[in-house]
Scaffold this motif. Structure first.
Motif, short mmCIF file in Angstrom:
data_model
loop_
_atom_site.label_atom_id
_atom_site.label_comp_id
_atom_site.label_asym_id
_atom_site.label_seq_id
_atom_site.Cartn_x
_atom_site.Cartn_y
_atom_site.Cartn_z
N PHE A 160 0.77 -0.96 0.07
CA PHE A 160 -0.04 0.51 0.06
C PHE A 160 1.08 1.06 -0.05
CE2 PHE A 160 -2.35 -3.13 2.24
CZ PHE A 160 -3.20 -3.37 1.37
N MET A 168 -9.24 4.27 -0.64
CA MET A 168 -9.17 2.73 -0.64
C MET A 168 -9.87 2.07 -1.19
SD MET A 168 -6.54 2.68 2.72
CE MET A 168 -6.75 0.84 1.94
N GLN A 172 -9.14 -3.27 -0.25
CA GLN A 172 -7.77 -2.98 0.65
C GLN A 172 -8.31 -2.56 1.82
OE1 GLN A 172 -7.49 0.11 -2.44
NE2 GLN A 172 -5.61 -0.62 -3.41
N ASP A 175 -7.67 -5.40 3.50
CA ASP A 175 -6.08 -6.02 3.35
C ASP A 175 -5.14 -5.21 3.93
OD1 ASP A 175 -6.95 -8.40 1.31
OD2 ASP A 175 -6.21 -6.56 -0.24
#
Length: 784
Positions: A160, A168, A172, A175
């Motif tokens: 990232f 995001m 994302q 994660d």
């Protein structure tokens, strides 16, 4: 419980990864020679000189063998690319240098000899490095150096930090939260978690992090430079305020991830903590089958077609009859097809001959059971010898398992008899009573909880048996509550093997399925648990077994790994339909196998992956069954079928089988033989723990066993005598060997090569060499 890749000091990892250089011991002798020459640079020790001469010649000779065997290994097609070519020619150059070095020593040209010796040792090191890169990756050594980005990012799956512009996505955010929680769990929970909250600070929950500790807030949303958490983890280790206070420091990349997370507002999912992990639905679902199109009419193919259309993948022509019959024979009964069956099948013009063949094989109840025993032995950790049997601390389920497969027992009853067992099936949940001191997570009740959840429900409780899991939302209390169902008395919770004084009660992992009566006897609790788990509404049970059977037949599960059923399937509709159809058809595993092997999908050409890890990758795209090696049992039985029985004495077959079953064996099937070095080298596990998958990659131990192993050599040696007596002419012998082993007649060029190997009159040595050559080619070793 999980060991991170960067927990060990980088220098020790670097030393460990130099192992491939020294594992080739004979060639490594040249390195020893160089050391001796340095020690005796100006000396004139005759005794030492004699030893050096021997070592140099042994090293040179072994380099020749290494090049020969290396060339053969490369020819199998498992390796390719620039690294292979560099390794190949560096090895050849090293071989030439070592031979010249040996001759220069023999002629006493010490100046030239020592210069060449330096070059030879450098060549060994250089070739060895590229060999390690072939088997372990291009960054095998460099990845553990402090400057390596891979080392710095060992716990980071998504970068990232390098792409930190813009909002995001939901994925994302999920994660990133997984990564943040992983970093905190491995570095901070021991002092700031449920078991201990030093400074009144907890970092194992959203509320705990945002609340801070006795010294105030540790996270300021949007401002990592103002956040005490970042300041503390960034301090030098010598600083008394540095965190963590014990163990390894956070890596630079881990700190960057935490900084990025705070910069983005310390995003954390609302609601329950477990929302950051995907949790598969428990209930079954029967998706609507897509409309038939063209020659695609079977549900499996229609769901796969929808997947292909979505991913812009085209259908390939199905495999020919010879490939199909060998594939389905090996998958259903574990044996190659007899040559006469192959020829009859190829000549058969019926349009439904493949469906007919599948039915015939599935109706061979004993052959089917003899093959699938190995699959279930692995999963149910059932073996014929080993830990626990000597002391009476382990019980086999062999007779029960064989009978269950032989009669094709419905899977719901199969599961019920494992969980609420009779005398013959109790070995699975009773586990192994280990001798000596064990940790709390190894007691038999916890083994039962771990094994039932892994095998039957596709979830991992092993980490959560010691502490709250770092890879899922299962808590330590969940594991103990489930283990208490199998216990005669309630267990005290131990966190990292330390008693907590707490009792978890008794609870099924999925309360939606029912409530276990705490005050009932263990026998009644197990009966309740069995009844709850096999309910039709427990879709997870049936998805898990369906996925396992698909993975066994296709080389990869619809969900991977097969023990992590909360992972995203590549086709959710296909998995749900297969599981629902399985339940609708009476939980019949043979019907499930028939559905798969008669689909056009199963009949597609096999595919391969470049790296072993690619099969688990999130971006994996299904295009057909994954080409795979024969299992240890399949390979052994293929040798027994084609050349000569590997285990000629039926007495070595496990005595746990009834005599009437032993009599039905065409030869001692490897699935019933007690484990030995040969089977171990080919990948058969020891089964002290559950094993639900085997690697299909070749390895050094396997190569050594097949080239130098006594068991394999003696089998072919004995077989060569019998074949020589039966087939006196070379051409006839070669033709029959090919038909029996590969299901086809040899090509003209293969006959020519074989004749040169055998000579005008076949010799036993020549026949043995020919058998060995056939057994090692991919066509014999792989399921295409």
């Amino acid at each position: 419980m999980l060991l991170q890749a960067n927990e060990t000091f980088w220098l020790w990892q670097l030393f460990g990864r130099l192992h491939p250089l020294f594992v080739h011991f004979p060639i490594g002798l040249l390195c020893v020679v160089l050391l001796l020459e340095i020690l005796d640079w100006r000396g004139k020790s005759g005794r030492l000189r004699d030893g050096i001469r021997i070592l140099v010649w042994v090293g040179a000779g072994s380099s020749v063998l290494a090049v020969i065997f290396g060339w053969l290994l490369a020819g199998e097609g498992e390796y390719s690319g620039d690294s292979l070519e560099i390794h190949r020619w560096a090895g050849i150059a090293t071989m030439v240098l070592s031979i010249i070095t040996a001759f220069s020593l023999r002629t006493n040209l010490f100046g030239i000899y020592r210069s060449l010796l330096f070059l030879t040792v450098f060549g060994v090191s250089f070739a060895g490095h590229y060999g390690a890169m072939l088997t372990h990756g291009d960054d095998y050594i460099s990845s553990v150096l402090p400057s390596s980005q891979k080392y710095l990012a060992a716990t980071t799956e998504v970068d990232f930090v390098a792409n930190n512009s813009g909002p995001m996505s939901e994925q994302q955010i999920q994660d990133l939260n997984v990564q943040v929680r992983t970093i905190l769990a491995h570095n901070c929970y021991s002092c700031h978690g449920e078991g201990k909250s030093k400074g009144d600070l907890r970092l194992d929950s959203r509320d705990g992090i945002m609340k801070g500790g006795e010294n105030g807030f540790v996270v300021v949303k949007g401002h990592p430079e103002q956040s005490e958490l970042i300041r503390r983890v960034s301090l030098p280790k010598s600083d008394k305020e540095a965190m963590p206070t014990k163990g390894k420091r956070l890596t630079e990349q881990e700190i960057k991830v935490l900084q990025y997370w705070i910069e983005k507002g310390a995003v954390w999912p609302e609601g329950k903590e477990k929302s950051i992990y995907r949790v598969a639905a428990l209930e079954p679902r029967m998706p609507q089958v897509p409309v038939p199109t063209g020659d695609l009419v079977k549900p499996v193919d229609l769901f796969v077609n929808a997947y292909f259309v979505k991913n812009k993948i085209g259908w390939k022509p199905v495999v020919d009859d010879r490939i199909y019959i060998r594939r389905v024979y090996l998958d259903i009964i574990g044996l190659p097809p007899p040559p006469e069956k192959v020829e009859a099948f190829v000549a058969d013009t019926r349009p439904d001959k493949r469906e007919t063949l599948a039915k015939e094989l599935l109706n061979r109840n004993d052959d089917y059971a003899q093959h699938w025993m190995s699959f279930w032995n692995d999963a149910l950790r059932n073996d014929y010898s080993g830990t626990g049997y000597i002391t009476g601390g382990r019980f086999d389920i062999t007779k029960w398992l064989y009978r269950s497969l032989q009669v094709n027992k419905p899977y719901n009853w199969f599961v019920k008899e494992l969980i609420s067992p009779n005398k013959e099936s109790e070995g699975f949940i009773k586990g192994i009573k280990w001798r000596g001191t064990i940790n709390s997570s190894q007691r038999t009740e916890m083994q039962a909880a771990q094994n039932v959840s892994q095998v039957l429900l596709g979830l991992n409780l092993k980490c959560a048996s010691c502490h709250d899991s770092f890879i899922s939302d299962w808590k330590l209390e969940d594991s103990y509550a489930f283990a208490n169902i199998f216990a005669d008395t309630l267990l005290e919770i131990n966190r990292c093997d330390k008693p907590t004084g707490k009792i978890a009660g008794t609870r099924i992992l999925f309360p939606e399925l029912g409530e276990i009566s705490v005050n009932e006897s263990t026998e009644k609790r197990l009966r309740q648990l069995a009844d709850f788990l096999v309910q039709p509404k427990d879709g997870r049970l049936y998805r898990t077994v369906t996925n396992r059977i698909w993975a066994q037949l296709m080389g990869r599960g619809i969900v991977e790994p097969v023990d992590m059923m909360d992972n995203m399937p590549w086709s959710e509709d296909l998995l749900d339909w297969l599981a629902s159809d399985f339940a609708a058809n009476g939980y019949d595993i043979k019907k499930l196998i028939y559905t798969i092997v008669t689909s056009k999908t199963y009949q597609l050409p096999s595919t391969s992956v470049k790296e072993a890890g690619d099969i688990m990758a999130n971006e994996y795209k299904f295009t057909g069954m994954v080409r795979r090696r024969l299992t240890a049992e399949q390979f052994t039985d293929a040798i027994s079928f084609a050349f000569n029985p590997m285990y000629a004495d039926t007495a070595i077959v496990t005595d746990l089988l009834p005599k009437d079953i032993k009599k039905k064996l065409p030869f001692p099937r490897a699935g019933f033989v007690k484990n030995d070095p040969f089977l171990t080298s080919l990948g058969r596990p020891n089964r002290e723990t559950v094993s639900t998958s085997r690697t299909s990659q070749a390895n050094l131990l396997q190569a050594l066993e097949l080239t130098n192993g006594n068991k394999f050599t003696e089998t072919l040696k004995t077989g060569s005598k019998q074949w020589r007596e039966k087939y006196p002419t070379s051409e006839l012998l070669v033709t029959e060997l090919y038909r029996k082993s590969l299901g086809r007649t040899p090509l003209p060029k293969e006959i020519a090569v074989a004749k040169k190997m055998l000579g005008p009159v076949p010799s036993e040595e020549g026949i043995q060499d020919l058998m060995w050559a056939i057994a090692l080619i991919p066509e014999f070793q792989l399921i295409y």
